[in-house]
Design a protein around this motif. Structure first.
Motif, PDB file in Angstrom:
ATOM      1  N   ALA A 209      -6.414  -4.607  -4.188  1.00  0.00           N
ATOM      2  CA  ALA A 209      -7.518  -5.490  -3.798  1.00  0.00           C
ATOM      3  C   ALA A 209      -7.699  -6.606  -4.816  1.00  0.00           C
ATOM      4  CB  ALA A 209      -8.797  -4.677  -3.658  1.00  0.00           C
ATOM      5  N   ALA A 210      -7.570  -6.301  -6.107  1.00  0.00           N
ATOM      6  CA  ALA A 210      -7.674  -7.333  -7.144  1.00  0.00           C
ATOM      7  C   ALA A 210      -6.511  -8.307  -7.059  1.00  0.00           C
ATOM      8  CB  ALA A 210      -7.733  -6.674  -8.515  1.00  0.00           C
ATOM      9  N   ALA A 211      -5.304  -7.769  -6.820  1.00  0.00           N
ATOM     10  CA  ALA A 211      -4.112  -8.634  -6.742  1.00  0.00           C
ATOM     11  C   ALA A 211      -4.155  -9.559  -5.536  1.00  0.00           C
ATOM     12  CB  ALA A 211      -2.848  -7.776  -6.696  1.00  0.00           C
TER      13      ALA A 211
ATOM     14  N   LEU B  19      -6.868   5.930  -4.827  1.00  0.00           N
ATOM     15  CA  LEU B  19      -7.996   4.993  -4.824  1.00  0.00           C
ATOM     16  C   LEU B  19      -7.824   3.910  -5.888  1.00  0.00           C
ATOM     17  CD1 LEU B  19     -11.062   7.366  -4.275  1.00  0.00           C
ATOM     18  CD2 LEU B  19     -10.020   5.805  -2.631  1.00  0.00           C
ATOM     19  N   CYS B  20      -7.307   4.280  -7.060  1.00  0.00           N
ATOM     20  CA  CYS B  20      -7.028   3.275  -8.102  1.00  0.00           C
ATOM     21  C   CYS B  20      -5.998   2.265  -7.626  1.00  0.00           C
ATOM     22  CB  CYS B  20      -6.526   3.967  -9.363  1.00  0.00           C
ATOM     23  SG  CYS B  20      -7.815   4.805 -10.302  1.00  0.00           S
ATOM     24  N   TRP B  21      -4.978   2.762  -6.912  1.00  0.00           N
ATOM     25  CA  TRP B  21      -3.940   1.870  -6.388  1.00  0.00           C
ATOM     26  C   TRP B  21      -4.533   0.883  -5.372  1.00  0.00           C
ATOM     27  CZ3 TRP B  21       0.375  -0.280  -7.396  1.00  0.00           C
ATOM     28  CH2 TRP B  21       1.195  -0.805  -6.409  1.00  0.00           C
ATOM     29  N   ILE B  22      -5.435   1.373  -4.519  1.00  0.00           N
ATOM     30  CA  ILE B  22      -6.083   0.493  -3.541  1.00  0.00           C
ATOM     31  C   ILE B  22      -6.916  -0.580  -4.252  1.00  0.00           C
ATOM     32  CG2 ILE B  22      -7.839   0.404  -1.730  1.00  0.00           C
ATOM     33  CD1 ILE B  22      -6.912   3.140  -0.806  1.00  0.00           C
TER      34      ILE B  22
ATOM     35  N   ALA C  87     -11.471   0.076 -10.123  1.00  0.00           N
ATOM     36  CA  ALA C  87     -10.292   0.878 -10.447  1.00  0.00           C
ATOM     37  C   ALA C  87     -10.490   1.629 -11.757  1.00  0.00           C
ATOM     38  CB  ALA C  87      -9.059  -0.015 -10.530  1.00  0.00           C
ATOM     39  N   ALA C  88     -11.056   0.953 -12.745  1.00  0.00           N
ATOM     40  CA  ALA C  88     -11.299   1.602 -14.033  1.00  0.00           C
ATOM     41  C   ALA C  88     -12.311   2.740 -13.903  1.00  0.00           C
ATOM     42  CB  ALA C  88     -11.778   0.571 -15.044  1.00  0.00           C
ATOM     43  N   LEU C  89     -13.382   2.510 -13.133  1.00  0.00           N
ATOM     44  CA  LEU C  89     -14.395   3.550 -12.954  1.00  0.00           C
ATOM     45  C   LEU C  89     -13.853   4.743 -12.179  1.00  0.00           C
ATOM     46  CD1 LEU C  89     -17.535   1.346 -12.155  1.00  0.00           C
ATOM     47  CD2 LEU C  89     -17.006   2.542 -14.276  1.00  0.00           C
ATOM     48  N   VAL C  90     -13.073   4.482 -11.116  1.00  0.00           N
ATOM     49  CA  VAL C  90     -12.482   5.568 -10.331  1.00  0.00           C
ATOM     50  C   VAL C  90     -11.545   6.404 -11.190  1.00  0.00           C
ATOM     51  CG1 VAL C  90     -10.879   6.080  -8.450  1.00  0.00           C
ATOM     52  CG2 VAL C  90     -12.727   4.450  -8.093  1.00  0.00           C
ATOM     53  N   GLY C  91     -10.710   5.720 -11.970  1.00  0.00           N
ATOM     54  CA  GLY C  91      -9.794   6.449 -12.853  1.00  0.00           C
ATOM     55  C   GLY C  91     -10.531   7.312 -13.850  1.00  0.00           C
ATOM     56  N   LEU C  92     -11.611   6.789 -14.408  1.00  0.00           N
ATOM     57  CA  LEU C  92     -12.383   7.544 -15.394  1.00  0.00           C
ATOM     58  C   LEU C  92     -13.057   8.762 -14.762  1.00  0.00           C
ATOM     59  CD1 LEU C  92     -13.588   7.792 -18.236  1.00  0.00           C
ATOM     60  CD2 LEU C  92     -15.431   6.268 -17.510  1.00  0.00           C
TER      61      LEU C  92
ATOM     62  N   LEU D  55       0.805  -1.222   0.000  1.00  0.00           N
ATOM     63  CA  LEU D  55       0.000   0.000   0.000  1.00  0.00           C
ATOM     64  C   LEU D  55       0.843   1.280   0.000  1.00  0.00           C
ATOM     65  CD1 LEU D  55      -2.951   0.933   0.030  1.00  0.00           C
ATOM     66  CD2 LEU D  55      -2.838   0.967   2.530  1.00  0.00           C
ATOM     67  N   PRO D  56       1.913   1.386   0.832  1.00  0.00           N
ATOM     68  CA  PRO D  56       2.705   2.639   0.822  1.00  0.00           C
ATOM     69  C   PRO D  56       3.743   2.712  -0.299  1.00  0.00           C
ATOM     70  CG  PRO D  56       3.541   1.158   2.506  1.00  0.00           C
ATOM     71  CD  PRO D  56       2.350   0.475   1.896  1.00  0.00           C
ATOM     72  N   LEU D  57       3.758   1.766  -1.208  1.00  0.00           N
ATOM     73  CA  LEU D  57       4.785   1.735  -2.250  1.00  0.00           C
ATOM     74  C   LEU D  57       4.808   3.017  -3.096  1.00  0.00           C
ATOM     75  CD1 LEU D  57       7.015   0.092  -3.616  1.00  0.00           C
ATOM     76  CD2 LEU D  57       5.269  -0.935  -5.081  1.00  0.00           C
ATOM     77  N   PRO D  58       3.680   3.573  -3.530  1.00  0.00           N
ATOM     78  CA  PRO D  58       3.747   4.810  -4.325  1.00  0.00           C
ATOM     79  C   PRO D  58       4.376   5.973  -3.561  1.00  0.00           C
ATOM     80  CG  PRO D  58       1.595   3.787  -4.546  1.00  0.00           C
ATOM     81  CD  PRO D  58       2.307   3.066  -3.454  1.00  0.00           C
ATOM     82  N   LEU D  59       4.111   6.064  -2.227  1.00  0.00           N
ATOM     83  CA  LEU D  59       4.709   7.132  -1.433  1.00  0.00           C
ATOM     84  C   LEU D  59       6.219   6.972  -1.336  1.00  0.00           C
ATOM     85  CD1 LEU D  59       2.086   7.388   1.467  1.00  0.00           C
ATOM     86  CD2 LEU D  59       2.347   8.892  -0.512  1.00  0.00           C
ATOM     87  N   LEU D  60       6.667   5.715  -1.169  1.00  0.00           N
ATOM     88  CA  LEU D  60       8.109   5.471  -1.119  1.00  0.00           C
ATOM     89  C   LEU D  60       8.775   5.867  -2.430  1.00  0.00           C
ATOM     90  CD1 LEU D  60       8.226   2.002   0.710  1.00  0.00           C
ATOM     91  CD2 LEU D  60       8.789   4.251   1.645  1.00  0.00           C
TER      92      LEU D  60
END
Length: 327
Positions: free
Chosen positions: A76-78, A69-72, A306-311, A14-19
């Motif tokens: 969740a899918a992974a 939110l897309c990252w979350i 994720a697709a809907l949030v991104g859109l 979860l914190p990977l993008p911040l790192l």
């Protein structure tokens, strides 16, 4: 059924993008600039400090929320969310059992009595055989019918109800009037060659003498032995001794002996039932069970989210930028 996360360790990503944001240097892009002879004077007059021709792209607040939110949702899918049912056991097929039955004209003899009524040999054998097949629940069963020639009535299958139905549809004389025991064994070997299960059993049932066409029974039995096929032979009727007889018991015994099987004889309904009971003891039904859990995968729901949030957030960001430019 209960909800389950297959890969719980995904939460640590979860914190990977911040790192990455803190540790990786910002991406720089070059920007075209126009050089004019009065550049320094223009800068002095405008009281602005000249900047280098590169900048760090900054995103608005809504864009950051959308990306997070897309990252979350992707995590969740992974993690492979799923509904898991109660553990169950599935019976595994452990043996192939091929029945080669004689349906030549001699099997139409009405010298058997069942329930006080005279019936043909084939009707009696068929009735009792259906009960035998019904109990072979962990075996896959195949049917070969032979007379003058051998024919495949049913390939090796675990659908025992279909096997019983096909037995009902089989009548005397459908394969010719003579008895070709050697052809029946040879044809059975071909059927087994298409099968991958190692345990191969053949039940050869006849009331006559081999017609001596093409393949000799003992030659076919030797070929079956090379393919690790065990043949149990079942003679219907009684040998009459010298001067002609109905049943060639010697050949059937030799076939069984050559393939590590056994010869049985039945002259009536009671004896035939005993034969099948003894065969059940010699080749008991074996069960190999495989444990499994019914699983319903749900990973596509967070992917869709994720697709809907991104859109949605892309549309919001685009709308905000449009308002800023217009103002």
């Amino acid at each position: 059924m209960h909800f389950e996360i297959a890969y719980k360790w995904v939460v640590f990503l979860l914190p990977l993008p911040l790192l990455i944001y803190w540790l990786m240097p910002a991406m720089r892009r070059r920007r075209a600039a126009m050089l004019v002879p009065f550049f320094k004077r223009a800068a002095t007059v405008s009281h602005q400090r000249p900047k280098k021709s590169a900048w760090v792209t900054r995103r608005n607040f809504f864009a950051w929320i959308g990306l997070f939110l897309c990252w979350i949702c992707l995590l969740a899918a992974a993690s492979s969310p799923r509904y898991v049912g109660k553990p169950a056991k599935k019976t595994k097929t452990v043996r192939s059992f091929l029945i080669a039955a004689d349906i030549s004209f001699s099997m139409a003899e009405t010298d058997w009595v069942m329930d006080g009524k005279r019936v043909s040999r084939w009707d009696a054998v068929k009735s009792i055989m259906k009960n035998f097949v019904k109990e072979r629940k962990s075996d896959q069963i195949g049917l070969v019918m032979f007379g003058s020639n051998a024919y495949l009535q049913a390939p090796l299958t675990t659908d025992l109800s279909t096997i019983s139905w096909l037995l009902d549809q089989t009548e005397v004389g459908m394969a010719g009037q003579m008895t070709s025991i050697g052809q029946a064994i040879a044809f059975g070997i071909k059927v087994f060659k298409e099968d991958t299960i190692k345990q191969k059993i053949m039940l050869l049932l006849t009331d006559g003498i081999d017609a001596g066409q093409d393949i000799l029974p003992l030659d076919a039995a030797q070929a079956a032995r090379k393919d690790s096929i065990i043949i149990y032979t079942l003679g219907i009727g009684q040998a009459k001794g010298s001067g002609g007889y109905d049943l060639d018991e010697k050949t059937l015994k030799d076939i069984a002996s050559a393939t590590n099987g056994k010869y049985f004889n039945a002259m009536n309904e009671g004896e035939l039932k005993k034969v099948y009971a003894e065969l059940d003891k010699m080749q008991p039904v074996e069960y190999e069970e495989e444990s499994y859990k019914p699983v319903t995968l749900l990973y596509y729901y967070p992917l869709i989210a994720a697709a809907l949030v991104g859109l949605v957030f892309h549309l919001i960001s685009g709308t905000i930028s449009l308002f800023r430019r217009s103002s």
